[in-house]
Structures are given as structure tokens and as C-alpha cells.
Design a protein around this motif. Structure first.
Motif, PDB file in Angstrom:
ATOM      1  N   ARG A  29       0.818  -1.210   0.000  1.00 56.07           N
ATOM      2  CA  ARG A  29       0.000   0.000   0.000  1.00 56.07           C
ATOM      3  C   ARG A  29       0.854   1.264   0.000  1.00 56.07           C
ATOM      4  NH1 ARG A  29      -5.836   1.147   2.143  1.00 56.07           N
ATOM      5  NH2 ARG A  29      -5.833   3.320   1.590  1.00 56.07           N
ATOM      6  N   GLU A  30       2.034   1.177   0.612  1.00 61.06           N
ATOM      7  CA  GLU A  30       2.900   2.358   0.640  1.00 61.06           C
ATOM      8  C   GLU A  30       3.364   2.750  -0.767  1.00 61.06           C
ATOM      9  OE1 GLU A  30       5.309  -1.309   0.947  1.00 61.06           O
ATOM     10  OE2 GLU A  30       3.650  -0.547   2.132  1.00 61.06           O
ATOM     11  N   GLN A  31       3.274   1.837  -1.726  1.00 55.06           N
ATOM     12  CA  GLN A  31       3.649   2.103  -3.109  1.00 55.06           C
ATOM     13  C   GLN A  31       2.559   2.872  -3.867  1.00 55.06           C
ATOM     14  OE1 GLN A  31       6.371   0.573  -4.985  1.00 55.06           O
ATOM     15  NE2 GLN A  31       7.353  -0.222  -3.150  1.00 55.06           N
ATOM     16  N   LEU A  32       1.371   2.904  -3.312  1.00 54.87           N
ATOM     17  CA  LEU A  32       0.271   3.598  -3.977  1.00 54.87           C
ATOM     18  C   LEU A  32       0.521   5.103  -3.965  1.00 54.87           C
ATOM     19  CD1 LEU A  32      -2.845   1.740  -2.515  1.00 54.87           C
ATOM     20  CD2 LEU A  32      -2.034   1.660  -4.871  1.00 54.87           C
ATOM     21  N   GLU A  33       0.485   5.681  -5.121  1.00 56.72           N
ATOM     22  CA  GLU A  33       0.614   7.140  -5.207  1.00 56.72           C
ATOM     23  C   GLU A  33      -0.668   7.752  -4.659  1.00 56.72           C
ATOM     24  OE1 GLU A  33       1.628   8.638  -9.067  1.00 56.72           O
ATOM     25  OE2 GLU A  33       2.841   6.866  -9.493  1.00 56.72           O
ATOM     26  N   GLN A  34      -0.507   8.743  -3.848  1.00 57.22           N
ATOM     27  CA  GLN A  34      -1.675   9.410  -3.297  1.00 57.22           C
ATOM     28  C   GLN A  34      -2.126  10.506  -4.261  1.00 57.22           C
ATOM     29  OE1 GLN A  34      -3.407   8.329  -0.665  1.00 57.22           O
ATOM     30  NE2 GLN A  34      -1.923   6.657  -0.674  1.00 57.22           N
ATOM     31  N   ASN A  35      -3.011  10.115  -5.173  1.00 58.01           N
ATOM     32  CA  ASN A  35      -3.570  11.080  -6.115  1.00 58.01           C
ATOM     33  C   ASN A  35      -5.041  10.753  -6.308  1.00 58.01           C
ATOM     34  OD1 ASN A  35      -3.790   9.028  -8.118  1.00 58.01           O
ATOM     35  ND2 ASN A  35      -1.659   9.369  -8.701  1.00 58.01           N
ATOM     36  N   SER A  36      -5.699  11.582  -7.075  1.00 61.20           N
ATOM     37  CA  SER A  36      -7.147  11.415  -7.231  1.00 61.20           C
ATOM     38  C   SER A  36      -7.501  10.106  -7.944  1.00 61.20           C
ATOM     39  CB  SER A  36      -7.752  12.606  -7.969  1.00 61.20           C
ATOM     40  OG  SER A  36      -7.207  12.711  -9.277  1.00 61.20           O
ATOM     41  N   ALA A  37      -6.661   9.660  -8.894  1.00 63.12           N
ATOM     42  CA  ALA A  37      -6.947   8.413  -9.609  1.00 63.12           C
ATOM     43  C   ALA A  37      -6.874   7.223  -8.669  1.00 63.12           C
ATOM     44  CB  ALA A  37      -5.975   8.238 -10.775  1.00 63.12           C
ATOM     45  N   THR A  38      -5.849   7.189  -7.820  1.00 66.11           N
ATOM     46  CA  THR A  38      -5.696   6.090  -6.866  1.00 66.11           C
ATOM     47  C   THR A  38      -6.855   6.079  -5.879  1.00 66.11           C
ATOM     48  OG1 THR A  38      -3.300   6.185  -7.058  1.00 66.11           O
ATOM     49  CG2 THR A  38      -4.187   5.088  -5.111  1.00 66.11           C
ATOM     50  N   THR A  39      -7.171   7.246  -5.361  1.00 68.94           N
ATOM     51  CA  THR A  39      -8.288   7.354  -4.416  1.00 68.94           C
ATOM     52  C   THR A  39      -9.581   6.885  -5.071  1.00 68.94           C
ATOM     53  OG1 THR A  39      -7.201   9.222  -3.356  1.00 68.94           O
ATOM     54  CG2 THR A  39      -9.543   8.938  -2.911  1.00 68.94           C
ATOM     55  N   LYS A  40      -9.781   7.279  -6.310  1.00 69.95           N
ATOM     56  CA  LYS A  40     -10.979   6.872  -7.045  1.00 69.95           C
ATOM     57  C   LYS A  40     -10.991   5.354  -7.248  1.00 69.95           C
ATOM     58  CE  LYS A  40     -13.400   7.675 -11.392  1.00 69.95           C
ATOM     59  NZ  LYS A  40     -13.358   8.358 -12.691  1.00 69.95           N
ATOM     60  N   ASN A  41      -9.842   4.765  -7.614  1.00 66.70           N
ATOM     61  CA  ASN A  41      -9.766   3.315  -7.821  1.00 66.70           C
ATOM     62  C   ASN A  41     -10.058   2.549  -6.540  1.00 66.70           C
ATOM     63  OD1 ASN A  41      -9.121   3.659 -10.520  1.00 66.70           O
ATOM     64  ND2 ASN A  41      -6.911   3.484 -10.191  1.00 66.70           N
ATOM     65  N   LEU A  42      -9.478   2.995  -5.427  1.00 65.86           N
ATOM     66  CA  LEU A  42      -9.727   2.325  -4.145  1.00 65.86           C
ATOM     67  C   LEU A  42     -11.196   2.431  -3.760  1.00 65.86           C
ATOM     68  CD1 LEU A  42      -6.556   3.439  -2.159  1.00 65.86           C
ATOM     69  CD2 LEU A  42      -7.097   1.124  -2.977  1.00 65.86           C
ATOM     70  N   SER A  43     -11.776   3.605  -3.963  1.00 67.43           N
ATOM     71  CA  SER A  43     -13.188   3.812  -3.653  1.00 67.43           C
ATOM     72  C   SER A  43     -14.066   2.919  -4.524  1.00 67.43           C
ATOM     73  CB  SER A  43     -13.541   5.281  -3.859  1.00 67.43           C
ATOM     74  OG  SER A  43     -14.913   5.486  -3.672  1.00 67.43           O
ATOM     75  N   ARG A  44     -13.690   2.796  -5.792  1.00 71.34           N
ATOM     76  CA  ARG A  44     -14.470   1.955  -6.723  1.00 71.34           C
ATOM     77  C   ARG A  44     -14.420   0.494  -6.286  1.00 71.34           C
ATOM     78  NH1 ARG A  44     -18.548   0.928  -9.397  1.00 71.34           N
ATOM     79  NH2 ARG A  44     -18.326  -0.012 -11.437  1.00 71.34           N
ATOM     80  N   TRP A  45     -13.223  -0.021  -5.907  1.00 70.41           N
ATOM     81  CA  TRP A  45     -13.127  -1.410  -5.450  1.00 70.41           C
ATOM     82  C   TRP A  45     -13.969  -1.629  -4.187  1.00 70.41           C
ATOM     83  CZ3 TRP A  45     -12.202  -4.891  -8.667  1.00 70.41           C
ATOM     84  CH2 TRP A  45     -11.210  -4.795  -9.640  1.00 70.41           C
ATOM     85  N   GLN A  46     -14.025  -0.624  -3.323  1.00 72.66           N
ATOM     86  CA  GLN A  46     -14.861  -0.741  -2.131  1.00 72.66           C
ATOM     87  C   GLN A  46     -16.341  -0.745  -2.504  1.00 72.66           C
ATOM     88  OE1 GLN A  46     -12.637   2.432   0.169  1.00 72.66           O
ATOM     89  NE2 GLN A  46     -13.287   1.061   1.842  1.00 72.66           N
ATOM     90  N   SER A  47     -16.739   0.134  -3.444  1.00 70.71           N
ATOM     91  CA  SER A  47     -18.153   0.175  -3.824  1.00 70.71           C
ATOM     92  C   SER A  47     -18.573  -1.099  -4.554  1.00 70.71           C
ATOM     93  CB  SER A  47     -18.454   1.415  -4.673  1.00 70.71           C
ATOM     94  OG  SER A  47     -17.857   1.313  -5.952  1.00 70.71           O
TER      95      SER A  47
END
Length: 165
Positions: A29-47
Motif C-alpha cells: 500500500r505504501e507504493q500507492l501514489e496518493q492522487n485522485s486516480a488512486t483514491t478513485k480506484n480504491l473507492s471503486r473497489w470498495q463500492s
């Protein structure tokens, strides 16, 4: 929430979502870039329901996976008779018992050839390939069981006389 396989496959088709999921699954997880695309992807997998948060960490929702698999499992009665040798239209395994093999080959014949129809070897091969990868073996079984006949020149296949009713 029920896991929708179509949404999971759509997410896996998206390279960004696939990369994000890969980093979560490999615990990087520390490799994940903290940007809007990553946040959106994580949110999508949760939804979608594949990822859930536990102890402040995103993890695969094993319960959702188990429920989705159980919901799509075929009941045992659907796998009785010759259907136990098939996965949908695909012949999973050839029966060892001659009676079962003949019954399976009859089902295959009905799936690939209609009464009165004559097909070339290539056409028959294309149709059989949908059912099993070893086309020559299945074609041989159909001939050996008397379920198909080959023309004298070997160019065409049809149902044997009397089998067209």
C-alpha cells in the motif's frame, strides 16, 4: 452487499484499477501514489464490494467472495446424469464407462449436427472445438459409436441413415 462479477471483471480490465488492486493485494500500500486516480480506484473497489476496510487497512472481503461463489454454484441435481461431465457446453472429462460415454457422445452429436445436415470436416471441427479441444478424439468416438457417418471420400459428415427422426 452482493458482489457483482461483471463489475469485478470490468475493474480488472481497467489497467489503473488492476494496478491499484495488485498493490493492495500484495500488501504494498505504501507504493500507492496518493492522487485522485488512486483514491478513485480504491473507492471503486470498495463500492464494488471486493475490498473492505478492517483495522484501518483495506483487505479483500473474503465473505463477499464466498457468498458470490456460493450464489453461482450449480445445485447438485443440475450435475446429475451426463451433465456431470460438462461445464456448460464444454465437455470437462470423458466418461470411463462405455454407457456413459455413448450417452455423452449422443448429446455432443445433437449439439453439433441437425437431421439432414451434411458438414465438411472443417465445419464439424469448428463445432466440436466449442465442446472439447481434442476434436479428432471426439470425432473418432462419434464415428466409432455409429453416431456419425463419414462420406466415402472423407470430406463430409452426417447422421447415419435412420438416425434422422
Amino acid at each position: 452487499m452482493a458482489l457483482n462479477w461483471l463489475e469485478v471483471f470490468a475493474g480488472l480490465k481497467n489497467p489503473g484499477m488492476r494496478a491499484t488492486l495488485g498493490l493492495v493485494l500484495s500488501d504494498q500500500r505504501e507504493q500507492l501514489e496518493q492522487n485522485s486516480a488512486t483514491t478513485k480506484n480504491l473507492s471503486r473497489w470498495q463500492s464494488i464490494g471486493l475490498l473492505t476496510e478492517r483495522g484501518g487497512k483495506l483487505v479483500v472481503d473474503d465473505d463477499a467472495l464466498s457468498q458470490a461463489l456460493a450464489a453461482h454454484r450449480k445445485p447438485a441435481e443440475d450435475r446429475a446424469g451426463i451433465q456431470r461431465f460438462f461445464d456448460g457446453p464444454r465437455l470437462r472429462t470423458l466418461p470411463a464407462r462405455p454407457e456413459d460415454r455413448r450417452a455423452v457422445m449422443e448429446a455432443v452429436r445433437h449439439a453439433v449436427l441437425s437431421p439432414g445436415e451434411r458438414v465438411s470436416e472443417a465445419q464439424l471441427g469448428d463445432r466440436l472445438r466449442v465442446i472439447h479441444d481434442d476434436v479428432a478424439l471426439i470425432r473418432r468416438y462419434l464415428i466409432d459409436h455409429g453416431l456419425l457417418v463419414r462420406s466415402i471420400d472423407g470430406a463430409e459428415y452426417s447422421l447415419p441413415p435412420g438416425a434422422e427422426q
